[in-house]
Design a protein around this motif. Structure first.
Motif, PDB file in Angstrom:
ATOM      1  N   MET A 188       3.919 -14.469   4.371  1.00 11.84           N
ATOM      2  CA  MET A 188       4.868 -13.777   5.242  1.00 11.84           C
ATOM      3  C   MET A 188       5.616 -14.783   6.103  1.00 11.84           C
ATOM      4  SD  MET A 188       4.062 -10.793   8.027  1.00 11.84           S
ATOM      5  CE  MET A 188       5.375 -10.075   9.026  1.00 11.84           C
ATOM      6  N   TYR A 243      -6.736  -7.196  -6.360  1.00 11.33           N
ATOM      7  CA  TYR A 243      -7.113  -7.377  -4.964  1.00 11.33           C
ATOM      8  C   TYR A 243      -7.463  -8.842  -4.722  1.00 11.33           C
ATOM      9  CZ  TYR A 243      -7.517  -2.448  -3.546  1.00 11.33           C
ATOM     10  OH  TYR A 243      -7.259  -1.146  -3.203  1.00 11.33           O
ATOM     11  N   GLY A 277      -0.873  -6.194  -1.384  1.00 10.88           N
ATOM     12  CA  GLY A 277      -0.794  -6.457   0.050  1.00 10.88           C
ATOM     13  C   GLY A 277       0.170  -5.503   0.702  1.00 10.88           C
ATOM     14  N   PRO A 278       1.022  -5.999   1.607  1.00 10.22           N
ATOM     15  CA  PRO A 278       1.980  -5.120   2.289  1.00 10.22           C
ATOM     16  C   PRO A 278       2.972  -4.484   1.319  1.00 10.22           C
ATOM     17  CG  PRO A 278       1.771  -7.238   3.420  1.00 10.22           C
ATOM     18  CD  PRO A 278       1.064  -7.367   2.108  1.00 10.22           C
ATOM     19  N   TYR A 279       3.469  -3.323   1.696  1.00  8.68           N
ATOM     20  CA  TYR A 279       4.498  -2.605   0.938  1.00  8.68           C
ATOM     21  C   TYR A 279       4.046  -2.303  -0.496  1.00  8.68           C
ATOM     22  CZ  TYR A 279       7.157  -4.626   4.821  1.00  8.68           C
ATOM     23  OH  TYR A 279       7.579  -5.009   6.066  1.00  8.68           O
ATOM     24  N   ALA A 280       2.788  -1.892  -0.631  1.00 12.13           N
ATOM     25  CA  ALA A 280       2.241  -1.637  -1.962  1.00 12.13           C
ATOM     26  C   ALA A 280       2.982  -0.504  -2.670  1.00 12.13           C
ATOM     27  CB  ALA A 280       0.756  -1.312  -1.859  1.00 12.13           C
ATOM     28  N   ASP A 281       3.385   0.529  -1.929  1.00 13.83           N
ATOM     29  CA  ASP A 281       4.107   1.645  -2.543  1.00 13.83           C
ATOM     30  C   ASP A 281       5.440   1.188  -3.114  1.00 13.83           C
ATOM     31  OD1 ASP A 281       2.114   3.473  -1.952  1.00 13.83           O
ATOM     32  OD2 ASP A 281       2.990   4.046  -0.023  1.00 13.83           O
ATOM     33  N   TYR A 282       6.117   0.306  -2.382  1.00 16.46           N
ATOM     34  CA  TYR A 282       7.393  -0.206  -2.871  1.00 16.46           C
ATOM     35  C   TYR A 282       7.183  -1.031  -4.138  1.00 16.46           C
ATOM     36  CZ  TYR A 282      11.635  -2.992  -3.214  1.00 16.46           C
ATOM     37  OH  TYR A 282      12.771  -3.596  -3.693  1.00 16.46           O
ATOM     38  N   THR A 295      11.700 -11.626   7.563  1.00 18.27           N
ATOM     39  CA  THR A 295      10.326 -11.319   7.953  1.00 18.27           C
ATOM     40  C   THR A 295       9.895  -9.948   7.454  1.00 18.27           C
ATOM     41  OG1 THR A 295      10.537 -12.677   9.949  1.00 18.27           O
ATOM     42  CG2 THR A 295       8.751 -11.074   9.912  1.00 18.27           C
ATOM     43  N   HIS A 296      10.822  -8.995   7.425  1.00 21.59           N
ATOM     44  CA  HIS A 296      10.456  -7.617   7.092  1.00 21.59           C
ATOM     45  C   HIS A 296      10.847  -7.202   5.675  1.00 21.59           C
ATOM     46  CE1 HIS A 296       9.351  -7.111  11.269  1.00 21.59           C
ATOM     47  NE2 HIS A 296      10.555  -7.524  11.647  1.00 21.59           N
ATOM     48  N   ASP A 297      11.604  -8.009   4.970  1.00 20.31           N
ATOM     49  CA  ASP A 297      11.992  -7.619   3.606  1.00 20.31           C
ATOM     50  C   ASP A 297      11.676  -8.708   2.585  1.00 20.31           C
ATOM     51  OD1 ASP A 297      13.897  -9.508   4.253  1.00 20.31           O
ATOM     52  OD2 ASP A 297      15.594  -8.376   3.435  1.00 20.31           O
ATOM     53  N   ILE A 347       9.148  -9.094   0.716  1.00 17.04           N
ATOM     54  CA  ILE A 347       8.602  -8.541  -0.531  1.00 17.04           C
ATOM     55  C   ILE A 347       9.738  -8.144  -1.472  1.00 17.04           C
ATOM     56  CG2 ILE A 347       7.283  -6.649  -1.541  1.00 17.04           C
ATOM     57  CD1 ILE A 347       5.500  -8.614  -0.170  1.00 17.04           C
TER      58      ILE A 347
END
Length: 480
Positions: A312, A363, A346-351, A320-322, A324
């Motif tokens: 990150m 994992y 990790g972050p934004y798994a649904d996306y 920082t926020h996009d 992924i």
């Protein structure tokens, strides 16, 4: 036996354990060196220096002690001081490792488990040798009290201890060889995370593994460290920014850096060939930072898997926020098949799952619960998981285990015997050439070897009773 002699024996024993223990974690020497670099900001092969220093001191003091006992003379003042200093530093070193680098104690345990067949046989052969010597040597009786009383213990131990190595198994010898992922390419022979490093690994690996950061202007690129200081000439090009996070540089600025010359200068794995042709040296010096898109294109062209850790960006970074989104776009635009990509969840798994449903999700830690996502496996450090856990994940949760990182034959062989799906390797050439795990035996094969050694030891001990005893003149000593 005097108190001084006993303390010297104990010091030698501690030094021996230190030397053996430090050698047993040689797989992680580079991790140790990198960690020290983060603190002292000076690159050296600290781990090798420590190993050679301990081994040299041990050999010298062993010689000094043996000489003094055999010829019945006192050790010198210098040697006595060295004994005392060695005992102090060895004890302090043990304490430091336990407090600071305690996870490596598990590596030591795995080392002894893997080599337990060799240790088992060595104890038996060594005990037989001592018993044979004991019958003939009055010096042995007088000066080696601790080994003398240990002989019977070691001898009896071999009757009750059975090798704990996973490679002494009827099941392990038939397991499928793990896939090999080149860790940052082929970092032993070319600078890490460069195009040359990955190209040289192509014939040995099934996939690539790396670390990904995002530049200030939104280009995902390959780098392991937080800063550029260790693996580039950033001090020369941007002297005021040498401690700045790598993500705070634009892609154009990153491309101005030389990320190859450091490898020739520092040879991080301590094996940089001095006979490299000049053409290869020139190619190394010309290496630049590689983008994630370039690596994905290379993987797509050669049908290799791809797995990477995400980092990150720091606060204040435009992405920082996009980040992924930026990384996924870089991967998908390369044309690589989604089934070739292992994505560490990790972050934004649904996306991620909506944008790239074909990615293999893994994992980065042990899990004991069900997930709403279909998981392909786990990526774990080799000294944090047992063979039983690997099989349990595979049989009960249908998840394969990818282990990291190996630069030695024994760690790769251990993972092979445990049933790991893949191993992230610093030495893909060595691992690709293995046709079977080293020190791998069926139970029947090992039992035959053990019986042959045991019979041999019995014969040696029996025959030693009929060898004439040679007189030993303990009053004479050679000039030193």
């Amino acid at each position: 036996m005097t108190w001084q002699s006993m303390t010297q024996q104990i010091t030698l024993f501690i030094l021996f354990l230190c030397s053996l223990g430090w050698y047993s974690v040689s797989n992680d020497y580079v991790v140790f060196d990198n960690s020290l670099f983060d603190y002292v900001h000076i690159w050296m092969c600290w781990s090798h220096i420590i190993h050679y220093l301990i081994s040299t001191v041990f050999i010298y003091l062993l010689y000094a002690y043996s000489y003094s006992q055999v010829y019945n003379v006192k050790t010198t003042q210098f040697q006595n001081v060295l004994f005392s200093i060695s005992a102090l530093f060895a004890t302090s070193g043990f304490a430091a490792i336990i407090l600071i680098w305690s996870p490596e104690l598990q590596t030591v345990k795995l080392f002894f488990q893997f080599f337990s067949p060799c240790i088992h046989l060595f104890l038996m052969l060594f005990s037989a040798l001592l018993l044979s010597c004991n019958k003939k040597s009055s010096i042995f009786k007088r000066n080696f009290t601790i080994p003398y009383f240990s002989i019977l213990f070691f001898t009896m131990l071999t009757f009750f201890i059975h090798p704990q190595s996973p490679c002494v198994s009827d099941v392990a010898v038939n397991r499928t060889k793990p896939l090999i992922f080149g860790h940052k390419g082929f970092p032993m022979i070319a600078p890490e995370n460069t195009e040359l490093s990955f190209q040289l690994s192509l014939e040995y690996v099934d996939g690539f593994e790396t670390d990904v950061a995002v530049s200030y202007d939104g280009v995902p690129f390959l780098i392991h460290d937080r800063t550029l200081k260790r693996t580039s000439n950033v001090e020369d090009v941007f002297p005021d920014r040498k401690h700045e996070r790598a993500e705070m540089f634009t892609w154009g600025e990153l491309q101005k850096l030389d990320v190859g010359t450091w490898f020739i200068r520092d040879h991080p794995y301590y094996i940089f060939p001095t006979n490299y042709p000049e053409e290869m040296r020139q190619r190394i010096k010309e290496q630049k930072l590689m983008s994630l898109n370039q690596l994905a294109v290379l993987a797509a062209e050669h049908g290799k898997y791809l797995i990477f850790d995400l980092r990150m960006p720091p606060m204040g970074h435009p992405h920082t926020h996009d980040y992924i989104h930026v990384i996924i776009d870089a991967v998908l635009s390369s044309g690589i098949k989604q089934s070739q990509v292992f994505w560490v969840l990790g972050p934004y798994a649904d996306y991620v799952t909506s944008k790239a449903p074909g990615f293999n999700l893994v994992y980065g830690a042990k899990v004991n619960h069900l997930s709403k996502y279909t998981m392909s496996g786990l990526i774990l450090e080799y000294n944090t998981v047992s063979g039983e856990e690997i099989q349990r994940y595979k049989e009960k949760q249908n998840m394969d285990v990818i282990l990291y990182t190996s630069s030695t034959e024994w760690t790769f062989s251990l993972a092979w015997c445990q049933g790991a799906f893949a191993y992230i390797s610093d030495a893909p050439e060595i691992h690709s050439q293995l046709n079977k795990p080293i020190f791998s035996f069926t139970i029947r094969e090992y039992n035959i070897i053990w019986r042959v050694c045991f019979i041999f030891c019995c014969i040696c001990i029996f025959l030693s009773s009929y060898i004439p005893r040679f007189p030993t003149n303990t009053n004479s000593k050679p000039s030193r």
